[in-house]
Design a protein around this motif. Sequence first.
Motif, PDB file in Angstrom:
ATOM      1  N   ASP A 128     -11.912  -5.762 -18.639  1.00 37.73           N
ATOM      2  CA  ASP A 128     -12.656  -6.281 -17.483  1.00 37.73           C
ATOM      3  C   ASP A 128     -11.693  -6.894 -16.467  1.00 37.73           C
ATOM      4  N   LEU A 129     -10.696  -6.116 -16.048  1.00 42.06           N
ATOM      5  CA  LEU A 129      -9.640  -6.635 -15.188  1.00 42.06           C
ATOM      6  C   LEU A 129     -10.046  -6.749 -13.724  1.00 42.06           C
ATOM      7  N   ILE A 130     -11.136  -6.121 -13.322  1.00 41.13           N
ATOM      8  CA  ILE A 130     -11.559  -6.256 -11.927  1.00 41.13           C
ATOM      9  C   ILE A 130     -11.874  -7.717 -11.617  1.00 41.13           C
ATOM     10  N   ARG A 131     -12.513  -8.369 -12.531  1.00 44.00           N
ATOM     11  CA  ARG A 131     -12.828  -9.788 -12.349  1.00 44.00           C
ATOM     12  C   ARG A 131     -11.577 -10.648 -12.410  1.00 44.00           C
ATOM     13  N   VAL A 132     -10.607 -10.231 -13.233  1.00 46.50           N
ATOM     14  CA  VAL A 132      -9.385 -11.020 -13.395  1.00 46.50           C
ATOM     15  C   VAL A 132      -8.444 -10.833 -12.215  1.00 46.50           C
ATOM     16  N   LEU A 133      -8.271  -9.586 -11.764  1.00 43.56           N
ATOM     17  CA  LEU A 133      -7.303  -9.306 -10.713  1.00 43.56           C
ATOM     18  C   LEU A 133      -7.768  -9.741  -9.335  1.00 43.56           C
ATOM     19  N   PHE A 134      -9.073  -9.844  -9.146  1.00 46.02           N
ATOM     20  CA  PHE A 134      -9.608 -10.216  -7.837  1.00 46.02           C
ATOM     21  C   PHE A 134     -10.406 -11.504  -7.965  1.00 46.02           C
ATOM     22  N   GLU A 135      -9.693 -12.573  -8.280  1.00 43.82           N
ATOM     23  CA  GLU A 135     -10.350 -13.871  -8.421  1.00 43.82           C
ATOM     24  C   GLU A 135     -10.780 -14.422  -7.062  1.00 43.82           C
ATOM     25  N   ASP A 139     -13.328  -9.400   1.291  1.00 41.11           N
ATOM     26  CA  ASP A 139     -14.241  -8.995   2.357  1.00 41.11           C
ATOM     27  C   ASP A 139     -15.250  -7.975   1.852  1.00 41.11           C
ATOM     28  N   GLU A 140     -14.775  -7.065   0.979  1.00 37.24           N
ATOM     29  CA  GLU A 140     -15.641  -6.073   0.363  1.00 37.24           C
ATOM     30  C   GLU A 140     -15.474  -6.143  -1.143  1.00 37.24           C
ATOM     31  N   PRO A 141     -16.499  -5.848  -1.896  1.00 41.26           N
ATOM     32  CA  PRO A 141     -16.374  -5.879  -3.360  1.00 41.26           C
ATOM     33  C   PRO A 141     -15.279  -4.930  -3.839  1.00 41.26           C
ATOM     34  N   PRO A 142     -14.353  -5.397  -4.687  1.00 38.30           N
ATOM     35  CA  PRO A 142     -13.271  -4.517  -5.166  1.00 38.30           C
ATOM     36  C   PRO A 142     -13.823  -3.405  -6.043  1.00 38.30           C
ATOM     37  N   THR A 143     -13.210  -2.250  -5.920  1.00 40.10           N
ATOM     38  CA  THR A 143     -13.624  -1.089  -6.700  1.00 40.10           C
ATOM     39  C   THR A 143     -12.654  -0.848  -7.854  1.00 40.10           C
ATOM     40  N   LEU A 144     -13.013   0.111  -8.686  1.00 35.17           N
ATOM     41  CA  LEU A 144     -12.150   0.467  -9.802  1.00 35.17           C
ATOM     42  C   LEU A 144     -10.827   1.030  -9.311  1.00 35.17           C
ATOM     43  N   GLN A 145     -10.860   1.794  -8.228  1.00 40.81           N
ATOM     44  CA  GLN A 145      -9.627   2.351  -7.678  1.00 40.81           C
ATOM     45  C   GLN A 145      -8.709   1.260  -7.131  1.00 40.81           C
TER      46      GLN A 145
END
Length: 409
Positions: A128-135, A139-145
């Motif tokens: 679940d690194l999306i939550r960790v990498l984008f603390e 401006d826009e929700p981070p995507t998997l890419q």
Amino acid sequence: MDIEQREPSKQVTDPRSPIPDPYAEDEINLLDYWRVIRKRWKLIAVIFFAAVVAAAAVSLLMTPIYQAKTTLMPVESSGSQMSATLRSLGSIPFVGGMVPGLAGASGAKLVAVLKSRTVAEDVIKTLDLIRVLFEEPQDEPPTLQDAVRVLSEGMTEITDDKEGLIGIAVEYKDPEIAADIANQYTVALQRFLSENTLSMAKRNRIFIENQLQKVKAELQAAEEAMKRFQTEKKIVAMDAQTEASIKALAELKAQVTAKEVELGVLKQFATPTNPDVIRMEDQLRELRKQLAMLETKGANPEADAFPSLSVAPELGLQYIRLKRDALTQQTVFELLTQQYEMAKIEEAKEDIAFQIIDTAIPPEKRIKPKRTLIVMLAGVVSLFAGIFLVFFLEYLENMKKREQEERDA
């Protein structure tokens, strides 16, 4: 008249200007430089100490980065040991060993898999690194890419050294997370190799496994049919000659079935013009010819080693056929079981394509920022900048003096 008296005395003069001494000029220039530096040394010192203090303060405010690293070693399979194991299981030829497996893949292939987007996505989803990498709010929700780009380009470095070892180094501000990411790369790599890589050995195993399931079902049906027939017709045994004929026929039919399975495995990666395919088709054609002769021949019973099955009484013929089918399926089941074990051994060579030498542990010391190096570089750069500045100021001062002298003149 004396020549000396007729020619007036002349003083010899050299029209060339005297040659300047370069060493004296260099000494004068160096002294001038030193005078300029000594004249404004306080400015140089102020710039130097200001830069050093600022670099030290900035380096202390920078977020510390830790590096966790795991090391892998590609594992090469031993073909000689595997061949000996296969020979010990039986004499049935098996074509699965003709195809090289992934266990002999080089480190470059494993590095390519580790750098792939598929493996990076596996690591991100598992941890679940999306939550960790984008603390911080975006401006826009981070995507998997976006997470794949940050993980692959900014945090992870995968290398292959001269000794053949593969290193996975992950840099992050949290040492625990850095170690988890590095170790998860090995798990994702193993999962990719075991689930997504459909090798030739795996296809062989799946093909033979399907054939084995069919033969097993047919064997059970044949045994049940013969059991019902014996129960209904009260048949217990047959004569030894007929028993031998049935066994010979069953073994020959089993060889035909096993050869058909072997040919099917070979055709998965070989063309119809392949010499092995042609040779195996010829063998299969000869076996089928012998089987047809054994089943239908009987015109000359005295010349045959076994009696023809077609001359048996009706009741006995039915029992013979049921017995033959049961023995055939039993023999085929045994042969395919041997080939299935061989296929699993061949596939096992590809299950472990690497070995973990060092697992990643949470690092105790940071790798960034390197405060000492930052302060030293800031000091050296500021020293050169200060010297350049004092010479520039000296140049401006001399220009003003010359302009003043020209106005006064």
